[in-house]
Design an enzyme around this catalytic site. Structure first.
Site, PDB file in Angstrom:
ATOM      1  N   HIS A   1       0.828  -1.224   0.000  1.00 46.67           N
ATOM      2  CA  HIS A   1       0.000   0.000   0.000  1.00 46.67           C
ATOM      3  C   HIS A   1       0.856   1.264   0.000  1.00 46.67           C
ATOM      4  O   HIS A   1       0.419   2.297   0.498  1.00 46.67           O
ATOM      5  CB  HIS A   1      -0.948   0.045   1.202  1.00 46.67           C
ATOM      6  CG  HIS A   1      -1.648  -1.253   1.485  1.00 46.67           C
ATOM      7  ND1 HIS A   1      -2.847  -1.591   0.926  1.00 46.67           N
ATOM      8  CD2 HIS A   1      -1.267  -2.319   2.245  1.00 46.67           C
ATOM      9  CE1 HIS A   1      -3.201  -2.795   1.347  1.00 46.67           C
ATOM     10  NE2 HIS A   1      -2.254  -3.267   2.138  1.00 46.67           N
TER      11      HIS A   1
ATOM     12  N   SER B   1      14.595  21.945 -15.808  1.00 47.32           N
ATOM     13  CA  SER B   1      13.377  22.701 -16.079  1.00 47.32           C
ATOM     14  C   SER B   1      13.768  24.020 -16.715  1.00 47.32           C
ATOM     15  O   SER B   1      14.809  24.593 -16.382  1.00 47.32           O
ATOM     16  CB  SER B   1      12.643  22.958 -14.763  1.00 47.32           C
ATOM     17  OG  SER B   1      11.844  24.111 -14.866  1.00 47.32           O
TER      18      SER B   1
ATOM     19  N   LYS C   1      15.623  22.020 -10.589  1.00 45.45           N
ATOM     20  CA  LYS C   1      14.989  20.760 -10.965  1.00 45.45           C
ATOM     21  C   LYS C   1      15.917  19.800 -11.702  1.00 45.45           C
ATOM     22  O   LYS C   1      16.748  20.187 -12.501  1.00 45.45           O
ATOM     23  CB  LYS C   1      13.772  21.026 -11.866  1.00 45.45           C
ATOM     24  CG  LYS C   1      12.621  21.695 -11.165  1.00 45.45           C
ATOM     25  CD  LYS C   1      11.987  20.821 -10.096  1.00 45.45           C
ATOM     26  CE  LYS C   1      11.119  19.741 -10.687  1.00 45.45           C
ATOM     27  NZ  LYS C   1       9.776  20.208 -11.043  1.00 45.45           N
TER      28      LYS C   1
ATOM     29  N   GLU D   1       9.535   8.710 -16.830  1.00 43.97           N
ATOM     30  CA  GLU D   1       8.192   9.227 -17.113  1.00 43.97           C
ATOM     31  C   GLU D   1       7.755   8.933 -18.535  1.00 43.97           C
ATOM     32  O   GLU D   1       6.604   8.580 -18.794  1.00 43.97           O
ATOM     33  CB  GLU D   1       8.142  10.736 -16.842  1.00 43.97           C
ATOM     34  CG  GLU D   1       8.223  11.031 -15.346  1.00 43.97           C
ATOM     35  CD  GLU D   1       8.276  12.520 -15.029  1.00 43.97           C
ATOM     36  OE1 GLU D   1       7.861  12.890 -13.940  1.00 43.97           O
ATOM     37  OE2 GLU D   1       8.741  13.319 -15.869  1.00 43.97           O
TER      38      GLU D   1
END
Ligand code: ARG
Length: 460
Positions: free
Chosen positions: A155, A276, A282, A289
């Site tokens: 979980h 970024s 970043k 992704e």
């Protein structure tokens, strides 16, 4: 004039040529088409269906065309529809009437069924090599991280301590099954359809077995209607590819979480990360992704194929031309994702300390604490309850179970003694789970040993 133009009194509309043509996506099967034709014509010659010297000239010219295609010397014609008729047209342009005999005893329907099988068989070999490279990296990381303790989750909540090696060997099993699935899919793909003709076979005494052996097929298809209209093998492959992507996507999800500031379990190499355009701090896990994102496209291909086939009466229908872009896209996507994912994994930095601290912080040894009392004679359910209270107590004080003093332990049970500290130490918790498949060092060493034997066996 079209190769099939005899029955027609006028040309097709230009729009019709564009709509009907598949050359811009099926030209990638040029090699398989030529090898298939070469095997067919060799058989026609040897069975005396066409003259031996004609067969030899066609055979030789086909390989000249192959060389010209590979050297970029050939331009395809949209009006010639597909790769099959483009190559046949080139052949006839070069050797005239002799070339017109190639298509004896054959239809484009069995020809295209042959070509896709051959093309996909080749692609599967490449895919398996890529999966094998990934398995090697997983083994390397596992061997180096047999003692790297981290929390195992259920979980997405910290559950019990495991090691990074144990975690990576789980993915080893998944990608190993993917190789096995590809092997299994190859068995049903490796059956030769030529001789099925358009749908009802042929009256020519073709030696189908000879063509099959020449092209490396195990056997020949058993029913001509099925031979031309079966695309199960493409659907099976799309399904194998979807499962590979699902595995890569789950792994990507973990990678993405692990390189957040909050987890800090890993750092991706600069070569496989991006920045970024606005936020200077970043460092984004774009590989993971994109892999996760591209999974949707591969599932889409599987769904396209299933949908294209679902309403088709026997045998060939032009709808089936739509199979190619779907399966090619799925194959291309997986071929794009596997190598870069493997490199990203191979170059990532592992932050063992963060992993250890995370495992220490989340009561991951609570089960072992409960088992400790069971060994002292308390029934498991009672022990579970006592440790539940112990966890609440620790949460209130913001400490781990192992931070408690002996006096504190005694308030929960006077059966607890000094040996508790070793019993609930994370290394003990991991290494006592020596059951087959468990996270204990000796168990994972065994998993790695079996894994190494697997990748050195001849599955390609
Ligand atoms: N380009 C076609 C395909 O990919 C080849 C088979 C065409 N056969 C036919 N009878 N029109 O399916």
């Amino acid at each position: 004039m079209k190769l099939w133009g005899g029955r027609f009194s006028k040309n097709t509309d230009e729009l019709m040529d564009d709509f009907n043509s598949s050359i811009h996506f099926d030209s990638r099967m040029y090699r398989q088409d030529i090898l298939g034709s070469a095997a067919h014509v060799k058989m026609l010659g040897s069975c005396g269906i066409i003259a031996q010297n004609d067969a030899e000239l066609i055979y030789k010219t086909l390989f000249e065309i192959l060389e010209d295609i590979e050297n970029g010397k050939v331009e395809y014609e949209v009006s010639a529809e597909d790769i099959h008729m483009n190559i046949e047209t080139l052949l006839i342009n070069r050797i005239g009437n002799v070339g017109k005999q190639l298509h004896t005893g054959r239809s484009r329907n069995d020809q295209v069924a042959l070509d896709i099988r051959m093309y996909l068989k080749d692609e599967i070999i490449t895919l398996k090599t890529m999966l094998k490279n990934l398995l090697e990296v997983l083994l390397r990381i596992s061997e180096e991280n047999l003692d790297t303790i981290m929390p195992g989750y259920t979980h997405l909540q910290k559950a019990q301590p495991i090691t990074l090696a144990h975690h990576h060997m789980a993915y080893f099993q998944m990608f190993k099954r993917d190789i096995e699935r590809l092997n299994d899919c190859t068995k049903r793909m490796n059956i030769m359809p030529l001789g099925s003709g358009a749908l009802a076979g042929t009256t020519y005494p073709l030696n189908r077995q000879m063509v099959a052996s020449e092209l490396g097929f195990d056997s020949v298809t058993s029913n001509s209607l099925d031979g031309v209209s079966d695309r199960d093998f493409a659907i099976e492959l799309a399904s194998c590819l979807s499962i590979i992507m699902m595995h890569l996507s789950r792994f990507s999800e973990e990678i993405i979480l692990w390189c957040t500031e909050e987890f800090s379990f890993i750092e991706l190499d600069d070569a496989y990360s991006t920045g970024s355009s606005i936020m200077p701090q970043k460092k984004n896990p774009d590989v993971a992704e994109l892999v996760r994102g591209k999974t949707g496209r591969v599932y889409g291909s599987l769904l396209s194929l299933l949908t294209v086939m679902k309403g088709l009466p026997l045998a060939y229908n032009k709808d089936m031309q739509e199979d190619k872009e779907a399966i090619f896209n799925a194959v291309d996507t997986v071929k794009l994702c596997l190598p870069i994912f493997t490199k990203m994994l191979d170059t990532m930095k592992i932050n063992k300390e963060s992993m250890y601290n995370a495992a220490r912080g989340g009561f991951t040894n609570a089960t072992d604490m409960a088992d400790y009392l069971v060994k002292k004679g308390i029934p498991f359910r009672d022990s579970h309850e006592i440790i539940g209270r112990m966890v609440t107590y620790c949460l209130g004080k913001n400490i781990s179970i192992d931070d408690m003093s002996m006096d504190e332990f005694k308030t929960f049970s006077d059966l607890i003694e000094n040996d508790v500290y070793t019993a609930i130490n994370l290394t003990t918790c991991v290494n006592e789970r020596k059951i087959t498949g468990g996270p204990a060092k000796e168990s994972v060493i065994e998993q790695i040993k079996i894994g190494k034997e697997y990748i050195s066996c001849d599955f390609l």
